[in-house]
Scaffold this motif. Structure first.
Motif, PDB file in Angstrom:
ATOM      1  N   ASP A 233      11.623   0.846 -13.196  1.00  0.00           N
ATOM      2  CA  ASP A 233      11.586   2.016 -12.326  1.00  0.00           C
ATOM      3  C   ASP A 233      12.515   1.763 -11.140  1.00  0.00           C
ATOM      4  O   ASP A 233      12.159   1.100 -10.176  1.00  0.00           O
ATOM      5  N   HIS A 234      13.727   2.323 -11.225  1.00  0.00           N
ATOM      6  CA  HIS A 234      14.722   2.071 -10.186  1.00  0.00           C
ATOM      7  C   HIS A 234      14.408   2.817  -8.887  1.00  0.00           C
ATOM      8  O   HIS A 234      15.025   2.524  -7.852  1.00  0.00           O
ATOM      9  N   THR A 235      13.490   3.779  -8.945  1.00  0.00           N
ATOM     10  CA  THR A 235      13.107   4.478  -7.710  1.00  0.00           C
ATOM     11  C   THR A 235      12.105   3.667  -6.877  1.00  0.00           C
ATOM     12  O   THR A 235      11.856   4.012  -5.727  1.00  0.00           O
ATOM     13  N   TRP A 236      11.510   2.658  -7.477  1.00  0.00           N
ATOM     14  CA  TRP A 236      10.522   1.782  -6.831  1.00  0.00           C
ATOM     15  C   TRP A 236       9.219   2.507  -6.483  1.00  0.00           C
ATOM     16  O   TRP A 236       8.393   1.971  -5.746  1.00  0.00           O
ATOM     17  N   VAL A 237       9.021   3.699  -7.008  1.00  0.00           N
ATOM     18  CA  VAL A 237       7.794   4.438  -6.707  1.00  0.00           C
ATOM     19  C   VAL A 237       6.578   3.735  -7.322  1.00  0.00           C
ATOM     20  O   VAL A 237       5.556   3.519  -6.655  1.00  0.00           O
ATOM     21  N   LEU A 238       6.685   3.367  -8.588  1.00  0.00           N
ATOM     22  CA  LEU A 238       5.582   2.664  -9.254  1.00  0.00           C
ATOM     23  C   LEU A 238       5.311   1.300  -8.631  1.00  0.00           C
ATOM     24  O   LEU A 238       4.148   0.969  -8.342  1.00  0.00           O
ATOM     25  N   PRO A 239       6.345   0.484  -8.395  1.00  0.00           N
ATOM     26  CA  PRO A 239       6.074  -0.827  -7.776  1.00  0.00           C
ATOM     27  C   PRO A 239       5.450  -0.745  -6.389  1.00  0.00           C
ATOM     28  O   PRO A 239       4.501  -1.486  -6.079  1.00  0.00           O
ATOM     29  N   ILE A 240       5.964   0.146  -5.541  1.00  0.00           N
ATOM     30  CA  ILE A 240       5.421   0.262  -4.183  1.00  0.00           C
ATOM     31  C   ILE A 240       3.993   0.811  -4.230  1.00  0.00           C
ATOM     32  O   ILE A 240       3.112   0.347  -3.486  1.00  0.00           O
ATOM     33  N   SER A 241       3.752   1.777  -5.121  1.00  0.00           N
ATOM     34  CA  SER A 241       2.388   2.307  -5.270  1.00  0.00           C
ATOM     35  C   SER A 241       1.433   1.212  -5.720  1.00  0.00           C
ATOM     36  O   SER A 241       0.300   1.120  -5.243  1.00  0.00           O
ATOM     37  N   LEU A 242       1.906   0.364  -6.633  1.00  0.00           N
ATOM     38  CA  LEU A 242       1.090  -0.760  -7.101  1.00  0.00           C
ATOM     39  C   LEU A 242       0.732  -1.686  -5.944  1.00  0.00           C
ATOM     40  O   LEU A 242      -0.433  -2.087  -5.789  1.00  0.00           O
ATOM     41  N   GLY A 243       1.719  -2.036  -5.138  1.00  0.00           N
ATOM     42  CA  GLY A 243       1.467  -2.925  -4.006  1.00  0.00           C
ATOM     43  C   GLY A 243       0.482  -2.329  -3.013  1.00  0.00           C
ATOM     44  O   GLY A 243      -0.415  -3.024  -2.525  1.00  0.00           O
ATOM     45  N   LEU A 244       0.626  -1.032  -2.722  1.00  0.00           N
ATOM     46  CA  LEU A 244      -0.265  -0.381  -1.758  1.00  0.00           C
ATOM     47  C   LEU A 244      -1.698  -0.317  -2.274  1.00  0.00           C
ATOM     48  O   LEU A 244      -2.647  -0.565  -1.513  1.00  0.00           O
ATOM     49  N   ILE A 245      -1.865   0.010  -3.548  1.00  0.00           N
ATOM     50  CA  ILE A 245      -3.206   0.091  -4.115  1.00  0.00           C
ATOM     51  C   ILE A 245      -3.871  -1.284  -4.119  1.00  0.00           C
ATOM     52  O   ILE A 245      -5.056  -1.430  -3.778  1.00  0.00           O
ATOM     53  N   ASN A 246      -3.122  -2.304  -4.507  1.00  0.00           N
ATOM     54  CA  ASN A 246      -3.681  -3.659  -4.514  1.00  0.00           C
ATOM     55  C   ASN A 246      -4.078  -4.111  -3.108  1.00  0.00           C
ATOM     56  O   ASN A 246      -5.120  -4.750  -2.911  1.00  0.00           O
ATOM     57  N   LEU A 247      -3.236  -3.795  -2.128  1.00  0.00           N
ATOM     58  CA  LEU A 247      -3.574  -4.147  -0.748  1.00  0.00           C
ATOM     59  C   LEU A 247      -4.824  -3.400  -0.280  1.00  0.00           C
ATOM     60  O   LEU A 247      -5.660  -3.967   0.434  1.00  0.00           O
ATOM     61  N   LEU A 248      -4.951  -2.137  -0.694  1.00  0.00           N
ATOM     62  CA  LEU A 248      -6.138  -1.364  -0.313  1.00  0.00           C
ATOM     63  C   LEU A 248      -7.397  -1.977  -0.903  1.00  0.00           C
ATOM     64  O   LEU A 248      -8.429  -2.074  -0.224  1.00  0.00           O
ATOM     65  N   ILE A 249      -7.324  -2.415  -2.158  1.00  0.00           N
ATOM     66  CA  ILE A 249      -8.479  -3.058  -2.795  1.00  0.00           C
ATOM     67  C   ILE A 249      -8.872  -4.323  -2.037  1.00  0.00           C
ATOM     68  O   ILE A 249     -10.057  -4.579  -1.780  1.00  0.00           O
TER      69      ILE A 249
END
Length: 244
Positions: A135-151
């Motif tokens: 995913d060259h837009t980095w939307v999926l990777p950044i979303s993954l990082g934010l969700i993991n940090l929230l958990i």
């Protein structure tokens, strides 16, 4: 995404509820352990006076017998603390196995995977139409990082007392969450999508396990940190910690 939801709901959600049951039983035993430890200390002191034990031998006898008593209580209530880690021993291998399987399918590591790779290359949607490419837009990777940090932060704010080891572990997991962002940006989108789906389902399960009605339905013993308004309290704790 549907497979992730099904697997985590059928396998890891019941294990998560069982983990909470074990933790609740262990916490409920602490008052009984404290009473028995006090009685044992007195019995050891009496025995020491009768037999002339030294201080070192008294400590040894106290620890040995206390360990035996606590083990018997765990067996009686079927709540050995190791059982609380069963979720990790099941969830981690499942996560690794599915990740490797998706990677092999996306890269067609075997001749049988070529047809499935073709399907994955056209089976995406929105901006990640080709699931075999990063995913060259980095939307999926950044979303993954934010969700993991929230958990991680949800787990962090629910602890009443934090030890040094727990504090270091929280910082370590935060670092892993941040590190997963560039990693997810270099792997096929199918992997990043699976990781994000798994984290979202995990977040949903974590919130569900806080529901008083769900906990009552699963016969989860009450904990000191329990609340009748868990979601309101969680939102308030997060705002207090991170918002001015």
């Amino acid at each position: 995404m549907c497979t992730t939801l099904a697997l985590r709901t059928v396998i890891t959600l019941p294990l998560g509820a069982y983990q909470m049951i074990v933790i609740g039983k262990v916490e409920a035993l602490q008052s009984e352990i404290a009473v028995l430890a006090k009685r044992l200390r007195y019995e050891v002191s009496v025995r020491a006076q009768e037999c002339g034990w030294k201080e070192r031998h008294c400590r040894y006898q106290f620890k040995k017998n206390l360990h035996r008593i606590v083990s018997e209580l765990y067996i009686r209530d079927n709540c050995h603390p190791f059982k609380a880690s069963l979720l990790v021993w099941v969830q981690l291998p499942m996560w690794v196995s599915l990740s490797l399987a998706l990677r092999n399918l996306s890269m067609a590591s075997s001749p049988a995977g070529s047809a499935l790779q073709t399907e994955l290359s056209t089976g995406g949607t929105l901006w990640f139409s080709d699931l075999t490419l990063p995913d060259h837009t980095w939307v999926l990777p950044i979303s993954l990082g934010l969700i993991n940090l929230l958990i991680i932060e949800i787990f962090a704010v629910q602890r009443l007392q934090v030890s040094s080891l727990q504090r270091y572990m929280t910082h370590f997991l935060r670092g892993v969450s941040v590190l997963m962002v560039p990693i997810a940006a270099t792997v096929p989108s199918s992997l990043a999508l699976y990781w994000l789906s798994s984290s979202l389902v995990g977040l949903g399960h974590n919130l569900l396990l806080r529901s008083p009605r769900f906990r009552m339905a699963c016969h989860i013993p009450p904990l000191r940190s329990d609340s009748q308004t868990p979601y309101r309290d969680l939102a308030s704790a997060l705002r207090k910690k991170y918002l001015p």
